[in-house]
Structure formats: C-alpha cells, structure tokens
Design an enzyme around this catalytic site. Structure first.
Site, PDB file in Angstrom:
ATOM      1  N   GLU A 290       7.399  -4.381  -6.345  1.00 13.31           N
ATOM      2  CA  GLU A 290       8.800  -4.674  -5.997  1.00 13.31           C
ATOM      3  C   GLU A 290       9.611  -3.398  -5.817  1.00 13.31           C
ATOM      4  O   GLU A 290      10.551  -3.143  -6.570  1.00 13.31           O
ATOM      5  CB  GLU A 290       9.472  -5.446  -7.130  1.00 13.31           C
ATOM      6  CG  GLU A 290       8.855  -6.733  -7.490  1.00 13.31           C
ATOM      7  CD  GLU A 290       9.289  -7.181  -8.883  1.00 13.31           C
ATOM      8  OE1 GLU A 290      10.004  -6.438  -9.579  1.00 13.31           O
ATOM      9  OE2 GLU A 290       8.904  -8.278  -9.261  1.00 13.31           O
ATOM     10  N   GLY A 292      12.419  -0.885  -4.535  1.00 10.50           N
ATOM     11  CA  GLY A 292      13.769  -0.991  -3.981  1.00 10.50           C
ATOM     12  C   GLY A 292      14.181   0.345  -3.399  1.00 10.50           C
ATOM     13  O   GLY A 292      14.168   0.568  -2.183  1.00 10.50           O
ATOM     14  N   ARG A 293      14.477   1.283  -4.308  1.00  7.68           N
ATOM     15  CA  ARG A 293      14.976   2.605  -3.927  1.00  7.68           C
ATOM     16  C   ARG A 293      14.082   3.286  -2.885  1.00  7.68           C
ATOM     17  O   ARG A 293      14.570   3.861  -1.909  1.00  7.68           O
ATOM     18  CB  ARG A 293      15.044   3.470  -5.186  1.00  7.68           C
ATOM     19  CG  ARG A 293      15.770   4.786  -5.045  1.00  7.68           C
ATOM     20  CD  ARG A 293      15.590   5.641  -6.306  1.00  7.68           C
ATOM     21  NE  ARG A 293      15.915   4.929  -7.513  1.00  7.68           N
ATOM     22  CZ  ARG A 293      17.120   4.882  -8.074  1.00  7.68           C
ATOM     23  NH1 ARG A 293      18.110   5.537  -7.529  1.00  7.68           N
ATOM     24  NH2 ARG A 293      17.320   4.197  -9.180  1.00  7.68           N
ATOM     25  N   TYR A 339      25.016   7.676 -14.113  1.00  8.24           N
ATOM     26  CA  TYR A 339      23.724   8.281 -14.461  1.00  8.24           C
ATOM     27  C   TYR A 339      23.688   9.784 -14.229  1.00  8.24           C
ATOM     28  O   TYR A 339      22.596  10.361 -14.201  1.00  8.24           O
ATOM     29  CB  TYR A 339      22.596   7.688 -13.591  1.00  8.24           C
ATOM     30  CG  TYR A 339      22.576   6.218 -13.403  1.00  8.24           C
ATOM     31  CD1 TYR A 339      22.616   5.340 -14.487  1.00  8.24           C
ATOM     32  CD2 TYR A 339      22.462   5.667 -12.128  1.00  8.24           C
ATOM     33  CE1 TYR A 339      22.566   3.974 -14.301  1.00  8.24           C
ATOM     34  CE2 TYR A 339      22.408   4.294 -11.931  1.00  8.24           C
ATOM     35  CZ  TYR A 339      22.467   3.457 -13.022  1.00  8.24           C
ATOM     36  OH  TYR A 339      22.418   2.107 -12.832  1.00  8.24           O
ATOM     37  N   CYS A 366      41.335   7.381  -9.733  1.00  3.10           N
ATOM     38  CA  CYS A 366      42.072   7.895 -10.897  1.00  3.10           C
ATOM     39  C   CYS A 366      41.105   8.156 -12.048  1.00  3.10           C
ATOM     40  O   CYS A 366      41.233   7.595 -13.141  1.00  3.10           O
ATOM     41  CB  CYS A 366      43.160   6.909 -11.288  1.00  3.10           C
ATOM     42  SG  CYS A 366      44.321   6.667  -9.949  1.00  3.10           S
ATOM     43  N   GLU A 367      40.122   8.918 -11.778  1.00  4.12           N
ATOM     44  CA  GLU A 367      39.093   9.369 -12.725  1.00  4.12           C
ATOM     45  C   GLU A 367      38.642  10.704 -12.163  1.00  4.12           C
ATOM     46  O   GLU A 367      38.854  10.971 -10.978  1.00  4.12           O
ATOM     47  CB  GLU A 367      37.858   8.456 -12.671  1.00  4.12           C
ATOM     48  CG  GLU A 367      38.078   7.049 -13.088  1.00  4.12           C
ATOM     49  CD  GLU A 367      37.597   6.771 -14.487  1.00  4.12           C
ATOM     50  OE1 GLU A 367      36.711   7.506 -14.965  1.00  4.12           O
ATOM     51  OE2 GLU A 367      38.110   5.826 -15.092  1.00  4.12           O
ATOM     52  N   TYR A 394      21.435   1.309  -4.205  1.00  2.00           N
ATOM     53  CA  TYR A 394      22.367   1.237  -5.344  1.00  2.00           C
ATOM     54  C   TYR A 394      23.708   1.919  -5.056  1.00  2.00           C
ATOM     55  O   TYR A 394      24.327   2.446  -5.967  1.00  2.00           O
ATOM     56  CB  TYR A 394      21.706   1.813  -6.614  1.00  2.00           C
ATOM     57  CG  TYR A 394      20.381   1.153  -6.930  1.00  2.00           C
ATOM     58  CD1 TYR A 394      20.327  -0.148  -7.402  1.00  2.00           C
ATOM     59  CD2 TYR A 394      19.176   1.829  -6.724  1.00  2.00           C
ATOM     60  CE1 TYR A 394      19.106  -0.766  -7.664  1.00  2.00           C
ATOM     61  CE2 TYR A 394      17.952   1.220  -6.985  1.00  2.00           C
ATOM     62  CZ  TYR A 394      17.933  -0.072  -7.454  1.00  2.00           C
ATOM     63  OH  TYR A 394      16.727  -0.677  -7.703  1.00  2.00           O
TER      64      TYR A 394
END
Ligand code: PLP
Length: 442
Positions: A290, A292-293, A339, A366-367, A394
């Site tokens: 499976e 994904g990335r 991450y 605002c971070e 992602y």
C-alpha cells in the site's frame, strides 16, 4: 533537483508535464498544487512491474491518504492498482470515482458503525480490522445482514523504523493494530475464525512507518510477520492467504536523500519474503502493498507567489537571515510544523540563474510557519513564482482552512495540458457552513 518530467525550458522557467510553471501560476493563481500525471502513472507501473515480475501474486494498492481526489481515484483505477481508503470521506471519493469496490481496502483505527455500514453498502473488497471493538461490531453487522466480509487483521510487528517519531506506526507502543507480543493478535485471529462464515479472515497486515529511505525495517517486519504466520498455523491450523506489508518507502525531498529504486526495493523485499517463507516453512500467501508517498510525493510541487522580503540581524553566521514570505504556508503544507519535514525550492522564473541567495521561506499564517529554513535560491523579488518540490503526498491531503485561508486549487499536468482536479476554494466557501443564531444579529 529536477524530478519526473521537470525541465528548464527555453524561457529559463521550470516546466513540468510540458507546462511552464510561471504560466500555470498566472492561469490558475497561487498557491497551486501541480501533479505531474506522467510521473504518477510511471510510478504505478514501476511498482506493479517491480513486484509482479518477482512475485506474481502481488496486488499493489495506492494509499489514498497521501493524496486523493476523484480524478486521482480514476487514475489509480486506470493503472489497475487497488485503493486504500481510511475514512468515510476517502471511501465516498472512491465511490464517486466508480472505483472497483472489490479493489478497495478499508483502513482506520476507530471506524464508526456508519463507516462500516458504508463498507457493507458498497461491498468494499477488504476491511483491515484494527481492534477487538471493530471486530465484534463487524461480525455482528455481518450476522444481522446474513452477509459476509473479507478482512485482514492489522498487527503491530513491534519493529522500530528509524524515522520521525510521529510517522512510526509499527512499533510495540502504538495505537495501531493488535499487539503480537501480549497475545492480542492471536486472540483476534481466534475470534475472527469463530465468526466465520460472516467474517472471512484472509490474512494479516502491518504498516511500520513512513519516509523510510532503505528497506531494512521492512525486512525486519517481514521476518516478524512470517514468523507470526507460522505460529498462527501451529496454534490454530489457519494459514494466512494474504500478507499485506503496508507502504512506507521514502522519497527525495532533498537532492541528497536517496531512497532505493523500486527495482532494488522489490528485490530486497521479495528476497527476504522468500527466505522467511522457506525458514518458517509457510505456504506462500499473496502479497499486498500500500504505497502512498512513493507513488505521488515526487510527482507534486506547489507554486507560490513571493511577497514581502525581510532581512533581519541574527547572532550566528552569516549575521543576517533573509525571510521570503509566500502566499501560503501551514494551511497548504503543515508537515514542517508537524514533523520538521524538509523541502527544497527554486524560483520558477529564474531556473537558470545561480541559487546564490540563502533564504528562509516563510508562510503567511499567525504562527512561525517556516516552510524551509536557509535554502539557496536565485535572488527572489516580490511577484516571483516559487516552486516547492516533492509536495505531492500529505500536502493537499492535509490542507486546512487555518486563518480562514481558502484551500488552493490542484491541477494535473500532462503533455502540455493542465486540468483542474480540485478547484480553489472561494471566500464564500469559507463561510458556507457558518450559521448565526438570531440573537447575534441584534
Ligand atoms: C495503513 C497504511 N498503509 C499505507 C500507508 C502509506 O504509507 P506511505 O505513504 O509511507 O507509503 C500508511 C501511511 O500512514 C498507512 O497508515
């Protein structure tokens, strides 16, 4: 680092899928997710070829959590892969895409009764059961409906991949799957067998983690999983017909990251499987994967428009930092914040110029949403288009409306053509679901 079909065209601009990225930014606006369709298709084909040539009973499914729109589900269906869905929303997307139901795997560590109902309604091929609560609920539903469901049991093989702690999933201390060591996985197998014929236990599943840049943890997990298949045979007489080893292969976010080729990865995985089957003397099950990335990650890039540029003094070398603000940030790519993920970027309209400015790419939330710290790019100017590489996995999938940003559009590019697969949200979309109690208008 040029990936997939990317090249620098005669205007000195970055091109992908035969489309000039500066033109794409002008036509569709920014931020813009761009997916290189030929590269996604090539990855699907390479996965199938690499594994099926070495182990014909392999079924590759794309992990939709990495990137899913209705168009992506259609592409995956055309390429003959299965699809792993992990929520009602992902399943509904597959249904809307007319994805063959028998090729769907339904994941999730806390599926609701409503989600399981959907799985029955659409005859999902396999449900990957994560826990006793789900197993009991599923068996009761199947009995009530006088029907039957094929399942895999997700187990935690207890191996520790060397990747960011928040994308490790197969270790002992995890929320995912049945623990092998404490006997839960064996109990789950017994319960599933007792629930026959309403539950058809086809095999076992594991997923150990993500962005793994070599196959060593897969090899470790294969040994544990095949050993477990042996012990299940001894304890219950049941032979797993399917072994799903999840996804996990990493990609190049930076030029120096070098994951194995799909051929090398398949060679290692299949050799270790065959070795384990022989050592543990188990019948060869069908193999499920499976990824994904590694199918979609390098095929995506995000285009932004550069705005404010600021130089500030800092105590360490070189004594200053150049902040280059873009028109997106953590709402379209939360991975650096989640991450500490790394990325590389280039000024799309200056692809032939030397990357001689060390810039810190800042989002506009605002971070302190820094997308990339201290990365060399060509001298940036407000209005330039910045391309951030390897954002296919992602990113779109994890986008949010933080600060009430509108989610960006997404296009597939192929042979000079660009097609919208997800429209940009509008300001009206942002307030579409808001409701105001009458008393607040007075
Ligand atoms: C069950 C399962 N399968 C497959 C994947 C896909 O992993 P990757 O994108 O690393 O290939 C994940 C990712 O979290 C997962 O949880």
């Amino acid at each position: 680092m040029l990936l997939g079909t990317q090249r620098v065209n005669s205007r000195g601009h970055l091109e992908v899928g035969g489309c000039d990225t500066v033109d794409l930014a002008r036509r569709f606006g920014t931020p813009l997710y761009v997916i290189d369709e030929a590269t996604v298709r090539a990855n699907c084909r390479s996965y199938r070829a690499a594994f099926e040539s070495r182990y014909p009973r392999t079924d590759v499914s794309f992990a939709g959590k990495a990137f899913l729109t209705t168009a992506m589900a259609r592409l995956v269906a055309q390429e003959g892969l299965g699809l792993d869905v992990a929520s009602a929303g992902e399943l509904y997307t597959a249904i809307k895409a007319d994805f063959p139901a028998e090729k769907l795997l339904f994941h999730g560590n806390n599926k609701s009764a409503a989600e399981l109902e959907l799985a029955f309604q659409y005859n999902v091929g396999r449900i990957v059961v994560d826990n006793f609560h789900e197993l009991a609920m599923l068996a009761a539903m199947a009995r009530d409906k006088k029907s039957s469901r094929k399942i895999l049991l997700r187990v935690a093989p207890g191996v520790d991949p060397h990747t960011h702690r928040l994308i490790r999933t197969g270790q002992e201390d995890t929320k995912f799957g049945f623990n092998i060591k404490n006997g839960d996985a064996l109990s789950a197998v017994r319960q599933a067998l007792e629930a026959a014929p309403h539950i058809q236990l086809a095999g076992i599943h594991c997923h150990i983690g993500s962005q793994l840049l070599d196959a060593s943890t897969h090899v470790e997990a294969i040994d544990v999983m095949v050993g477990f298949i042996r012990s299940l045979k001894d304890a219950t007489g049941w032979s797993a017909q399917e072994l799903d080893i999840g996804g996990g292969l990493g990609i190049r976010y930076l030029a120096e990251q070098l994951p194995p080729t799909l051929d090398d990865f398949a060679t290692t995985v299949i050799a270790s499987l065959k070795d384990a089957f022989a050592r543990y003397d188990v019948d060869e099950p069908a193999l499920l994967l499976e990824p994904g990335r590694s199918i979609v990650g390098e095929a995506g890039l995000t285009l932004y428009t550069i705005g404010a540029i600021k130089t500030v003094p800092i105590p360490e070398d070189p004594g200053q930092r150049i902040y280059v603000a873009i028109d997106g940030g953590m709402s379209d790519n939360p991975r650096p914040q989640l991450y500490e993920s790394v990325y590389s970027a280039l000024v799309a309209s200056k692809a032939t110029l030397p990357a001689d400015t060390v810039a810190t790419i800042a989002g506009k939330h605002c971070e302190t949403d820094i997308l990339i710290w201290n990365t060399p790019i060509a001298e940036p100017k407000p209005g330039d288009v910045l391309a951030v590489q390897s954002t296919g996995a992602y990113n779109y999938a994890m986008a949010s409306n933080y600060n009430r940003f509108t989610k960006p559009a997404c296009v597939f590019v192929l042979d000079g053509q660009a097609d919208l697969v997800s429209e940009r949200e509008t300001l009206d979309d942002v307030v579409r679901l808001d409701r105001v109690p009458e008393r607040l208008w007075t």
